[in-house]
Design an enzyme around this catalytic site. Structure first.
Site, short mmCIF file in Angstrom:
data_model
loop_
_atom_site.label_atom_id
_atom_site.label_comp_id
_atom_site.label_asym_id
_atom_site.label_seq_id
_atom_site.Cartn_x
_atom_site.Cartn_y
_atom_site.Cartn_z
N LYS A 194 -0.65 2.66 8.69
CA LYS A 194 -0.38 1.73 9.80
C LYS A 194 1.13 1.55 10.00
O LYS A 194 1.63 1.64 11.11
CB LYS A 194 -1.02 0.36 9.51
CG LYS A 194 -2.52 0.39 9.31
CD LYS A 194 -3.10 -0.99 9.10
CE LYS A 194 -2.63 -1.69 7.84
NZ LYS A 194 -3.04 -1.01 6.58
N ARG A 212 -6.37 -9.66 10.02
CA ARG A 212 -7.01 -9.11 8.82
C ARG A 212 -8.27 -9.87 8.44
O ARG A 212 -8.92 -9.51 7.47
CB ARG A 212 -6.02 -9.22 7.66
CG ARG A 212 -5.45 -7.91 7.20
CD ARG A 212 -4.42 -8.28 6.14
NE ARG A 212 -4.19 -7.23 5.23
CZ ARG A 212 -3.12 -6.43 5.27
NH1 ARG A 212 -2.24 -6.57 6.23
NH2 ARG A 212 -2.94 -5.52 4.36
N ARG A 259 6.60 -0.68 -4.75
CA ARG A 259 6.16 -2.04 -4.42
C ARG A 259 5.30 -2.57 -5.57
O ARG A 259 4.48 -1.83 -6.11
CB ARG A 259 5.31 -2.01 -3.13
CG ARG A 259 6.08 -2.39 -1.90
CD ARG A 259 5.35 -2.10 -0.63
NE ARG A 259 4.01 -2.69 -0.51
CZ ARG A 259 3.28 -2.64 0.61
NH1 ARG A 259 3.77 -2.08 1.70
NH2 ARG A 259 2.07 -3.16 0.64
N ARG A 276 3.92 5.89 -3.11
CA ARG A 276 4.90 5.33 -2.16
C ARG A 276 6.12 4.79 -2.90
O ARG A 276 6.02 4.16 -3.93
CB ARG A 276 4.26 4.21 -1.36
CG ARG A 276 5.30 3.44 -0.53
CD ARG A 276 4.72 2.48 0.47
NE ARG A 276 3.56 1.79 0.01
CZ ARG A 276 2.69 1.20 0.84
NH1 ARG A 276 2.87 1.24 2.13
NH2 ARG A 276 1.64 0.58 0.36
N ARG A 311 -6.76 -4.49 -3.57
CA ARG A 311 -6.47 -4.59 -2.12
C ARG A 311 -7.56 -3.88 -1.31
O ARG A 311 -7.95 -4.34 -0.24
CB ARG A 311 -5.10 -3.98 -1.82
CG ARG A 311 -3.96 -4.87 -2.28
CD ARG A 311 -2.65 -4.12 -2.39
NE ARG A 311 -2.18 -3.57 -1.14
CZ ARG A 311 -1.30 -2.57 -1.05
NH1 ARG A 311 -0.82 -2.01 -2.14
NH2 ARG A 311 -0.92 -2.14 0.12
P1 AP5 Z 1 1.92 3.15 5.17
O1 AP5 Z 1 2.28 3.63 6.53
O2 AP5 Z 1 2.84 2.18 4.53
O3 AP5 Z 1 0.42 2.58 5.17
P2 AP5 Z 1 -0.14 1.17 5.60
O4 AP5 Z 1 -1.44 1.38 6.23
O5 AP5 Z 1 0.92 0.40 6.36
O6 AP5 Z 1 -0.37 0.56 4.16
P3 AP5 Z 1 0.24 -0.68 3.44
O7 AP5 Z 1 -0.10 -0.46 2.00
O8 AP5 Z 1 1.68 -0.94 3.74
O9 AP5 Z 1 -0.57 -1.77 4.14
P4 AP5 Z 1 -1.22 -2.99 3.61
O10 AP5 Z 1 -2.04 -3.19 4.79
O11 AP5 Z 1 -1.93 -3.11 2.34
O12 AP5 Z 1 0.08 -3.80 3.24
P5 AP5 Z 1 0.89 -4.86 4.06
O13 AP5 Z 1 2.30 -4.56 3.83
O14 AP5 Z 1 0.37 -5.01 5.43
O15 AP5 Z 1 1.72 4.45 4.24
C1 AP5 Z 1 1.41 4.34 2.86
C2 AP5 Z 1 2.02 5.55 2.12
O16 AP5 Z 1 1.42 6.76 2.59
C3 AP5 Z 1 3.55 5.73 2.35
O17 AP5 Z 1 4.13 6.22 1.18
C4 AP5 Z 1 3.64 6.80 3.45
O18 AP5 Z 1 4.82 7.54 3.36
C5 AP5 Z 1 2.39 7.64 3.16
N1 AP5 Z 1 1.78 8.20 4.37
C6 AP5 Z 1 1.60 7.59 5.56
N2 AP5 Z 1 0.97 8.43 6.44
C7 AP5 Z 1 0.76 9.59 5.74
C8 AP5 Z 1 0.14 10.83 6.07
N3 AP5 Z 1 -0.38 11.07 7.30
N4 AP5 Z 1 0.08 11.79 5.12
C9 AP5 Z 1 0.60 11.57 3.89
N5 AP5 Z 1 1.20 10.43 3.52
C10 AP5 Z 1 1.27 9.44 4.43
O19 AP5 Z 1 0.44 -6.20 3.29
C11 AP5 Z 1 0.84 -6.44 1.95
C12 AP5 Z 1 0.26 -7.77 1.51
O20 AP5 Z 1 0.76 -8.83 2.35
C13 AP5 Z 1 -1.26 -7.90 1.60
O21 AP5 Z 1 -1.91 -7.39 0.46
C14 AP5 Z 1 -1.42 -9.43 1.73
O22 AP5 Z 1 -1.26 -10.06 0.50
C15 AP5 Z 1 -0.25 -9.80 2.62
N6 AP5 Z 1 -0.59 -9.77 4.05
C16 AP5 Z 1 -0.07 -8.95 5.01
N7 AP5 Z 1 -0.64 -9.19 6.20
C17 AP5 Z 1 -1.53 -10.18 6.01
C18 AP5 Z 1 -2.46 -10.86 6.86
N8 AP5 Z 1 -2.57 -10.56 8.16
N9 AP5 Z 1 -3.24 -11.82 6.31
C19 AP5 Z 1 -3.15 -12.16 5.01
N10 AP5 Z 1 -2.30 -11.54 4.14
C20 AP5 Z 1 -1.50 -10.57 4.64
#
Ligand code: AP5
Length: 213
Positions: free
Chosen positions: A13, A88, A160, A127, A171
């Site tokens: 994402k 979410r 991270r 990552r 997660r």
């Molecule tokens: P990346 O693009 O970072 O993936 P992502 O889907 O954004 O995954 P995240 O782990 O960042 O999302 P998340 O939803 O758990 O965390 P968030 O920060 O929102 O890619 C991941 C890896 O894969 C990278 O290394 C990238 O280079 C690689 N990659 C990408 N595309 C690729 C491809 N096509 N091929 C190969 N490699 C690839 O949230 C973190 C925490 O914050 C949550 O756990 C929660 O505690 C809190 N939080 C955030 N939002 C909320 C909410 N709305 N409500 C409540 N708590 C929240």
């Protein structure tokens, strides 16, 4: 264009949202990034959020809705946005509907990135991020030019805290219980696009762009 990117942790994402923001000249709104910034700044909100994030749990809805509402109210969000990591939960999705109605905005598309679990775990555990400029890398799929160092600013890369394997599994569990049901919520709106999130970053973006065109 007003977009939402849905999908499990590690689905890409953040990566796709950054490309969309740059190429479509819209704002990238990531609740995860906003929360991590608050943690880094040591604000009250950051201190509250950190305990949930470290455990791989969701931060309470009222906290996340509050920061997202504020961000969507900023003038630059009117020219277009991509929401990454929000909503979410069902209450967050309902509140988002209300916020957008107040702002006289309507979502154009909800993209659900689909990636198998084994691949999600590989992506998250590999990552590495730059603690200074926020640029994201992957040890295998998108390595920095010089091992362990950010290409943009030369800072040492870090993992991270929530990317350790045990937290990653937690997660994913939280995603299945609390976020996956939103796919059905949005399917009923007729605005949902299920998009294959496997392949290279560019291949996924091309798939997405083809649809946007
Ligand atoms: P990346 O693009 O970072 O993936 P992502 O889907 O954004 O995954 P995240 O782990 O960042 O999302 P998340 O939803 O758990 O965390 P968030 O920060 O929102 O890619 C991941 C890896 O894969 C990278 O290394 C990238 O280079 C690689 N990659 C990408 N595309 C690729 C491809 N096509 N091929 C190969 N490699 C690839 O949230 C973190 C925490 O914050 C949550 O756990 C929660 O505690 C809190 N939080 C955030 N939002 C909320 C909410 N709305 N409500 C409540 N708590 C929240």
């Amino acid at each position: 264009m007003y977009l939402v990117l849905l999908g499990p942790p590690g689905a890409g994402k953040g990566t796709q949202a950054a490309l969309l923001a740059r190429n479509q000249n819209i704002v990238h709104i990531s609740t995860g990034d906003m929360l991590r910034e608050a943690v880094k700044a040591g604000t009250e909100l950051g201190q509250e959020a950190q305990q949930y994030m470290d455990r791989g749990e969701l931060v309470p809805d009222d906290v996340v809705v509050g920061i997202t509402r504020e961000r969507l109210n900023a003038p630059d969000a009117h020219r277009g946005f991509v929401l990454d990591g929000f909503p979410r939960t069902a209450p967050q999705a309902e509140q988002l509907d209300g916020i957008l109605e107040e702002l006289d905005m309507q979502l154009h598309l909800i993209v659900n990135l689909e990636v198998p679990e084994r691949e999600l775990i590989r992506r998250m555990t590999g990552r590495r991020v730059c603690p200074n400029c926020g640029k994201t890398y992957h040890l295998v799929f998108h390595p920095p030019r010089s091992l362990g160092t950010c290409d943009e600013c030369g800072t040492d890369l870090v993992q991270r805290d929530d990317d350790k394997e045990s937290t990653v599994r937690q997660r994913l569990e939280v995603y299945r219980k609390q976020t996956e049901p939103l796919v059905h919520y949005y399917a009923e709106s007729g605005l949902l696009l299920n998009l294959e999130g496997t392949g290279t970053v560019d291949q996924v973006y091309e798939r997405l762009e083809k649809f946007l065109k």
